[in-house]
Scaffold this motif. Structure first.
Motif, PDB file in Angstrom:
ATOM      1  N   GLY A  22       0.869  -1.422   0.030  1.00  0.00           N
ATOM      2  CA  GLY A  22       0.059   0.077   0.034  1.00  0.00           C
ATOM      3  C   GLY A  22       0.875   1.250  -0.230  1.00  0.00           C
ATOM      4  O   GLY A  22       0.252   2.399  -0.092  1.00  0.00           O
ATOM      5  N   GLY A  23       2.201   1.143  -0.112  1.00  0.00           N
ATOM      6  CA  GLY A  23       3.139   2.236   0.085  1.00  0.00           C
ATOM      7  C   GLY A  23       2.986   3.003  -1.193  1.00  0.00           C
ATOM      8  O   GLY A  23       2.494   2.619  -2.279  1.00  0.00           O
ATOM      9  N   GLY A  24       3.511   4.133  -1.475  1.00  0.00           N
ATOM     10  CA  GLY A  24       3.582   4.726  -2.777  1.00  0.00           C
ATOM     11  C   GLY A  24       3.879   6.497  -2.512  1.00  0.00           C
ATOM     12  O   GLY A  24       4.434   6.791  -1.389  1.00  0.00           O
ATOM     13  N   LEU A  25       3.773   6.930  -3.794  1.00  0.00           N
ATOM     14  CA  LEU A  25       4.101   8.562  -3.587  1.00  0.00           C
ATOM     15  C   LEU A  25       2.640   9.184  -3.515  1.00  0.00           C
ATOM     16  O   LEU A  25       1.734   8.860  -4.206  1.00  0.00           O
ATOM     17  CB  LEU A  25       4.583   9.040  -4.911  1.00  0.00           C
ATOM     18  N   VAL A  26       2.390  10.073  -2.595  1.00  0.00           N
ATOM     19  CA  VAL A  26       1.068  11.001  -2.363  1.00  0.00           C
ATOM     20  C   VAL A  26       1.711  12.337  -2.147  1.00  0.00           C
ATOM     21  O   VAL A  26       2.732  12.679  -1.621  1.00  0.00           O
ATOM     22  CB  VAL A  26       0.394  10.413  -1.187  1.00  0.00           C
ATOM     23  N   GLN A  27       0.774  13.430  -2.520  1.00  0.00           N
ATOM     24  CA  GLN A  27       0.945  14.793  -2.412  1.00  0.00           C
ATOM     25  C   GLN A  27       0.668  14.932  -0.963  1.00  0.00           C
ATOM     26  O   GLN A  27      -0.205  14.192  -0.194  1.00  0.00           O
ATOM     27  CB  GLN A  27       0.193  15.356  -3.279  1.00  0.00           C
ATOM     28  N   PRO A  28       1.211  15.975  -0.172  1.00  0.00           N
ATOM     29  CA  PRO A  28       0.792  16.466   1.178  1.00  0.00           C
ATOM     30  C   PRO A  28      -0.651  16.792   1.230  1.00  0.00           C
ATOM     31  O   PRO A  28      -1.146  17.310   0.086  1.00  0.00           O
ATOM     32  CB  PRO A  28       1.704  17.796   1.222  1.00  0.00           C
ATOM     33  N   GLY A  29      -1.090  16.268   2.259  1.00  0.00           N
ATOM     34  CA  GLY A  29      -2.534  16.550   2.627  1.00  0.00           C
ATOM     35  C   GLY A  29      -3.444  15.301   1.944  1.00  0.00           C
ATOM     36  O   GLY A  29      -4.472  14.923   2.279  1.00  0.00           O
ATOM     37  N   GLY A  30      -2.627  14.293   1.175  1.00  0.00           N
ATOM     38  CA  GLY A  30      -3.416  13.178   0.721  1.00  0.00           C
ATOM     39  C   GLY A  30      -3.409  11.928   1.839  1.00  0.00           C
ATOM     40  O   GLY A  30      -2.887  12.221   3.115  1.00  0.00           O
ATOM     41  N   SER A  31      -3.956  10.957   1.380  1.00  0.00           N
ATOM     42  CA  SER A  31      -4.212   9.428   2.319  1.00  0.00           C
ATOM     43  C   SER A  31      -3.448   8.478   1.330  1.00  0.00           C
ATOM     44  O   SER A  31      -3.576   8.396   0.138  1.00  0.00           O
ATOM     45  CB  SER A  31      -5.645   9.555   2.432  1.00  0.00           C
ATOM     46  N   LEU A  32      -3.204   7.469   2.316  1.00  0.00           N
ATOM     47  CA  LEU A  32      -2.705   6.301   1.936  1.00  0.00           C
ATOM     48  C   LEU A  32      -3.382   5.266   3.209  1.00  0.00           C
ATOM     49  O   LEU A  32      -3.342   5.635   4.158  1.00  0.00           O
ATOM     50  CB  LEU A  32      -1.257   6.092   1.780  1.00  0.00           C
ATOM     51  N   ARG A  33      -3.417   4.043   2.497  1.00  0.00           N
ATOM     52  CA  ARG A  33      -3.679   2.928   3.433  1.00  0.00           C
ATOM     53  C   ARG A  33      -2.837   1.786   3.368  1.00  0.00           C
ATOM     54  O   ARG A  33      -2.811   1.079   2.223  1.00  0.00           O
ATOM     55  CB  ARG A  33      -5.245   2.383   3.427  1.00  0.00           C
ATOM     56  N   LEU A  34      -2.260   1.609   4.463  1.00  0.00           N
ATOM     57  CA  LEU A  34      -1.195   0.523   4.385  1.00  0.00           C
ATOM     58  C   LEU A  34      -1.914  -0.901   4.953  1.00  0.00           C
ATOM     59  O   LEU A  34      -2.703  -0.852   5.844  1.00  0.00           O
ATOM     60  CB  LEU A  34       0.067   0.851   5.229  1.00  0.00           C
ATOM     61  N   SER A  35      -1.511  -1.984   4.403  1.00  0.00           N
ATOM     62  CA  SER A  35      -1.972  -3.240   4.926  1.00  0.00           C
ATOM     63  C   SER A  35      -0.794  -3.968   5.470  1.00  0.00           C
ATOM     64  O   SER A  35       0.479  -4.146   4.735  1.00  0.00           O
ATOM     65  CB  SER A  35      -2.742  -4.000   3.758  1.00  0.00           C
ATOM     66  N   CYS A  36      -0.996  -4.949   6.284  1.00  0.00           N
ATOM     67  CA  CYS A  36      -0.047  -5.863   6.946  1.00  0.00           C
ATOM     68  C   CYS A  36      -0.746  -7.120   6.872  1.00  0.00           C
ATOM     69  O   CYS A  36      -1.689  -7.488   7.744  1.00  0.00           O
ATOM     70  CB  CYS A  36       0.519  -5.341   8.145  1.00  0.00           C
ATOM     71  N   ALA A  37      -0.377  -8.057   6.058  1.00  0.00           N
ATOM     72  CA  ALA A  37      -0.996  -9.507   6.118  1.00  0.00           C
ATOM     73  C   ALA A  37      -0.015 -10.654   6.347  1.00  0.00           C
ATOM     74  O   ALA A  37       1.151 -10.463   6.252  1.00  0.00           O
ATOM     75  CB  ALA A  37      -1.674  -9.736   4.522  1.00  0.00           C
ATOM     76  N   THR A  38      -0.593 -11.514   6.739  1.00  0.00           N
ATOM     77  CA  THR A  38       0.150 -12.779   7.279  1.00  0.00           C
ATOM     78  C   THR A  38      -0.764 -14.120   7.030  1.00  0.00           C
ATOM     79  O   THR A  38      -2.010 -13.911   6.970  1.00  0.00           O
ATOM     80  CB  THR A  38       0.441 -12.657   8.814  1.00  0.00           C
ATOM     81  N   SER A  39       0.206 -14.941   6.765  1.00  0.00           N
ATOM     82  CA  SER A  39      -0.616 -16.175   6.617  1.00  0.00           C
ATOM     83  C   SER A  39      -0.750 -17.154   7.824  1.00  0.00           C
ATOM     84  O   SER A  39      -1.162 -18.144   7.797  1.00  0.00           O
ATOM     85  CB  SER A  39       0.256 -17.158   5.580  1.00  0.00           C
ATOM     86  N   GLY A  40      -0.148 -16.618   8.840  1.00  0.00           N
ATOM     87  CA  GLY A  40      -0.029 -17.212  10.151  1.00  0.00           C
ATOM     88  C   GLY A  40      -1.539 -17.532  10.564  1.00  0.00           C
ATOM     89  O   GLY A  40      -2.484 -16.578  10.711  1.00  0.00           O
ATOM     90  N   ARG A  41      -1.800 -18.694  11.172  1.00  0.00           N
ATOM     91  CA  ARG A  41      -3.052 -19.170  11.676  1.00  0.00           C
ATOM     92  C   ARG A  41      -3.462 -18.625  12.924  1.00  0.00           C
ATOM     93  O   ARG A  41      -4.613 -18.550  13.611  1.00  0.00           O
ATOM     94  CB  ARG A  41      -3.257 -20.562  11.779  1.00  0.00           C
ATOM     95  N   THR A  42      -2.385 -18.080  13.562  1.00  0.00           N
ATOM     96  CA  THR A  42      -2.399 -17.608  15.026  1.00  0.00           C
ATOM     97  C   THR A  42      -2.263 -16.185  15.160  1.00  0.00           C
ATOM     98  O   THR A  42      -2.079 -15.678  16.228  1.00  0.00           O
ATOM     99  CB  THR A  42      -1.644 -18.427  16.047  1.00  0.00           C
TER     100      THR A  42
END
Length: 122
Positions: free
Chosen positions: A8-28
């Motif tokens: 979800g990272g990237g280049l964005v202008q000041p005042g803008g928004s981004l949403r980062l995700s953190c995914a895992t395959s772990g069952r616990t």
């Protein structure tokens, strides 16, 4: 073992928004507190947010309070960082990390993702 993958990272202008995700395959995944950390170029790493296992309790660094929102969906094994009103000083590599227990200290985090670059620039 928990393997974490940020996106979800990237280049964005000041005042803008981004949403980062953190995914895992772990069952616990629901057993782990998760934190978002960032490391600006040439600076020390800092923790910007964390969320407890259930997602009920969240904490934020003063530098991002009222702008960033951390959340998690344990059914999807994913933690999110919604970043709003971004500033140039938010530019950094962002990492998610997992900790057994409540994760109140940085040294609690033993599992790390590879990081995703966020650049805020006009």
């Amino acid at each position: 073992q928990v393997q974490l993958v940020e996106s979800g990272g990237g280049l964005v202008q000041p005042g803008g928004s981004l949403r980062l995700s953190c995914a895992t395959s772990g069952r616990t995944f629901s057993l782990y507190a998760v934190g978002w950390f960032r490391q600006p170029p040439g600076k020390e790493r800092e923790r910007v947010a964390r969320i407890t296992r259930s997602g009920v309790i969240t904490y934020y660094a003063d530098s991002v309070k009222a702008r960033f929102i951390i959340s998690r969906d344990n059914a999807k094994n994913t933690v999110y960082l919604q970043m709003n009103s971004l500033k140039a000083e938010d530019t950094a590599v962002y990492y998610c990390a997992a900790a057994l227990g409540i994760g109140s200290q940085d040294y609690d985090y033993h599992y790390w993702g590879q990081g995703t670059q966020v650049t805020v620039s006009s």
